[in-house]
Write a protein that holds these residues in place. Sequence first.
Motif, PDB file in Angstrom:
ATOM      1  N   MET A  16      49.449  -7.055  60.805  1.00  0.00           N
ATOM      2  CA  MET A  16      50.757  -7.697  60.679  1.00  0.00           C
ATOM      3  C   MET A  16      50.591  -9.188  60.477  1.00  0.00           C
ATOM      4  SD  MET A  16      53.916  -7.741  63.280  1.00  0.00           S
ATOM      5  CE  MET A  16      54.264  -6.077  62.794  1.00  0.00           C
ATOM      6  N   THR A  17      51.403  -9.719  59.630  1.00  0.00           N
ATOM      7  CA  THR A  17      51.311 -11.129  59.312  1.00  0.00           C
ATOM      8  C   THR A  17      51.648 -11.970  60.528  1.00  0.00           C
ATOM      9  OG1 THR A  17      52.316 -10.370  57.292  1.00  0.00           O
ATOM     10  CG2 THR A  17      51.861 -12.707  57.453  1.00  0.00           C
ATOM     11  N   TYR A  70      61.414  -8.436  48.616  1.00  0.00           N
ATOM     12  CA  TYR A  70      60.793  -9.749  48.421  1.00  0.00           C
ATOM     13  C   TYR A  70      60.983 -10.233  46.981  1.00  0.00           C
ATOM     14  CZ  TYR A  70      58.418  -9.397  52.956  1.00  0.00           C
ATOM     15  OH  TYR A  70      58.129  -9.305  54.288  1.00  0.00           O
ATOM     16  N   ARG A 119      60.789  -8.611  44.320  1.00  0.00           N
ATOM     17  CA  ARG A 119      59.981  -7.923  43.307  1.00  0.00           C
ATOM     18  C   ARG A 119      60.621  -6.580  43.018  1.00  0.00           C
ATOM     19  NH1 ARG A 119      54.358  -7.437  45.969  1.00  0.00           N
ATOM     20  NH2 ARG A 119      55.734  -6.263  47.323  1.00  0.00           N
ATOM     21  N   VAL A 162      60.384  -2.634  49.822  1.00  0.00           N
ATOM     22  CA  VAL A 162      59.617  -2.518  51.056  1.00  0.00           C
ATOM     23  C   VAL A 162      60.449  -1.772  52.098  1.00  0.00           C
ATOM     24  CG1 VAL A 162      58.535  -3.820  52.918  1.00  0.00           C
ATOM     25  CG2 VAL A 162      58.298  -4.602  50.554  1.00  0.00           C
ATOM     26  N   PRO A 176      52.739   2.912  60.492  1.00  0.00           N
ATOM     27  CA  PRO A 176      51.408   2.541  60.016  1.00  0.00           C
ATOM     28  C   PRO A 176      51.429   1.197  59.296  1.00  0.00           C
ATOM     29  CG  PRO A 176      52.350   4.265  58.633  1.00  0.00           C
ATOM     30  CD  PRO A 176      53.312   4.035  59.741  1.00  0.00           C
ATOM     31  N   SER A 177      50.275   0.659  59.055  1.00  0.00           N
ATOM     32  CA  SER A 177      50.141  -0.623  58.363  1.00  0.00           C
ATOM     33  C   SER A 177      50.851  -0.566  57.013  1.00  0.00           C
ATOM     34  CB  SER A 177      48.648  -0.896  58.158  1.00  0.00           C
ATOM     35  OG  SER A 177      48.482  -2.117  57.537  1.00  0.00           O
ATOM     36  N   GLY A 178      51.633  -1.594  56.730  1.00  0.00           N
ATOM     37  CA  GLY A 178      52.295  -1.705  55.434  1.00  0.00           C
ATOM     38  C   GLY A 178      53.614  -0.974  55.326  1.00  0.00           C
ATOM     39  N   CYS A 179      54.100  -0.338  56.417  1.00  0.00           N
ATOM     40  CA  CYS A 179      55.340   0.449  56.321  1.00  0.00           C
ATOM     41  C   CYS A 179      56.579  -0.442  56.326  1.00  0.00           C
ATOM     42  CB  CYS A 179      55.424   1.474  57.453  1.00  0.00           C
ATOM     43  SG  CYS A 179      55.755   0.730  59.058  1.00  0.00           S
ATOM     44  N   GLY A 180      56.435  -1.729  56.672  1.00  0.00           N
ATOM     45  CA  GLY A 180      57.583  -2.637  56.627  1.00  0.00           C
ATOM     46  C   GLY A 180      58.028  -3.165  57.977  1.00  0.00           C
ATOM     47  N   LYS A 181      57.224  -3.017  59.011  1.00  0.00           N
ATOM     48  CA  LYS A 181      57.618  -3.459  60.363  1.00  0.00           C
ATOM     49  C   LYS A 181      57.849  -4.971  60.411  1.00  0.00           C
ATOM     50  CE  LYS A 181      53.813  -1.932  62.313  1.00  0.00           C
ATOM     51  NZ  LYS A 181      53.074  -1.376  61.150  1.00  0.00           N
ATOM     52  N   THR A 182      56.894  -5.735  59.875  1.00  0.00           N
ATOM     53  CA  THR A 182      57.027  -7.198  59.916  1.00  0.00           C
ATOM     54  C   THR A 182      58.216  -7.643  59.078  1.00  0.00           C
ATOM     55  OG1 THR A 182      54.643  -7.309  60.038  1.00  0.00           O
ATOM     56  CG2 THR A 182      55.771  -9.361  59.572  1.00  0.00           C
ATOM     57  N   THR A 183      58.411  -6.983  57.969  1.00  0.00           N
ATOM     58  CA  THR A 183      59.535  -7.334  57.099  1.00  0.00           C
ATOM     59  C   THR A 183      60.847  -7.128  57.859  1.00  0.00           C
ATOM     60  OG1 THR A 183      58.205  -6.627  55.216  1.00  0.00           O
ATOM     61  CG2 THR A 183      60.601  -6.814  54.863  1.00  0.00           C
ATOM     62  N   ARG A 222      61.237  -9.891  60.413  1.00  0.00           N
ATOM     63  CA  ARG A 222      61.637 -11.167  59.786  1.00  0.00           C
ATOM     64  C   ARG A 222      63.108 -11.171  59.418  1.00  0.00           C
ATOM     65  NH1 ARG A 222      56.767 -11.049  55.667  1.00  0.00           N
ATOM     66  NH2 ARG A 222      55.154 -12.128  56.848  1.00  0.00           N
ATOM     67  N   GLU A 246      53.969  -7.205  68.047  1.00  0.00           N
ATOM     68  CA  GLU A 246      52.618  -6.761  68.441  1.00  0.00           C
ATOM     69  C   GLU A 246      52.050  -7.687  69.524  1.00  0.00           C
ATOM     70  OE1 GLU A 246      50.512  -4.350  66.425  1.00  0.00           O
ATOM     71  OE2 GLU A 246      51.536  -4.310  64.506  1.00  0.00           O
TER      72      GLU A 246
END
Length: 363
Positions: free
Chosen positions: A1-2, A32, A34, A38, A57-64, A67, A181
């Motif tokens: 996560m970023t 984003y 594009r 996401v 899982p990683s990349g599923c959009g949790k951080t997005t 934010r 996290e």
Amino acid sequence: MTGVTDPSASVAGTSSGEGPAGLSIRGVTSSYGRGDRVLHGLDLTVGAGELAAVLGPSGCGKTTLLRIIAGFIAPDAGEVALGDRVISGPGIQIAPERRGVGIVAQEGALFPHLSVARNVAFGLTGTGRAERRARTAEMLGLVGLAEYGDRMPHELSGGQQQRVALARALAPRPALVLLDEPFNALDSALRAGLRSDIRAALRAAGATAVLVTHDQEEALSCADRVAVIRDGRVAQCGRPDELYTAPADPWVASFVGEAVVLPAQATGGRAETALGPVSVAADAKGPGTVVLRPEQLGLAPVTADSGVRGRVTEVRYHGHDALILLDIPETGRIMVRAPGAPEFRPGDEAAVTASGTATFHPA
Ligand SMILES: Nc1ncnc2c1ncn2[C@@H]1O[C@H](COP(=O)(O)OP(=O)(O)OP(=O)(O)O)[C@@H](O)[C@H]1O
């Protein structure tokens, strides 16, 4: 996560916070700017005072998603509301510092040049000095660090820094606390203890909170409710025990725990599988798959009467139980959870039986 690492971004509450509110997310979409999305029309509701985990899982959009709730980015479509106050929506994008949202970042993100007490007091603007001191002391007490106000962040352990970050996030009485996290940087022995302390502090504060994590054990053990995200959508949202015992589909079943997924044919409350008949819901009918948990399978020494048999390939001993992997000609590799010390070793042959009720997922 970023992650969110700017300390000032972590203190998004205001000292005039009105206390916990329910979170309502409706049809939130994000790309984003594009082409590929996401988040795909994501819906999520968190009750006031509830601790919800967003798991995926990683990349599923949790951080997005985090934010968007914090206000760092605007969704392309959809709405986010705290109580009856829309904070993101068509024509509405309330600034992060005006949302009443506190954030606990992955690694505390404390101000390194401020003492612990001044870190906690940072978001308490617009209140008198005595009130600020009292609230700071109350919050440090809540996280078990009453004696640490004069220390500097670098004089604290990682776990203590995370407690201070929580105290700082809770101090302004935010409508919502986001935990990004927060246990990531800690070793596993520390994680479990800190997890329950943080949960207790959130409960004592009556806070509404969203915990973002990719760790299923963390989500199931901490949260009142867990939203499992897959490819930018909520695959299932429910109590931890609902997710475990009644997963919406085999993917959710495998993501929130160990699962044994078998082709099946169901009728009259029973499903025929390669491991024999298993109980399923009375309305289950036709071809599909069943999901069993490894603790629903049993092993026994092979006798002349044994039905399905397999060859043990691996034994993972965990103290309280053991996970035993077997290769079965009819099913391929399966996993059995056996309490206590394992009776079988790699290379042994064992008879396998299934018990309890399985979830059935029509084809
Ligand atoms: N600033 C950005 N600009 C464009 N795409 C982004 C941006 N940030 C994330 N993405 C993309 O959005 C998708 C979801 O990323 P996100 O960070 O939300 O996932 P995540 O579930 O938090 O993953 P992880 O657990 O690995 O951090 C990914 O495909 C990622 O590449």
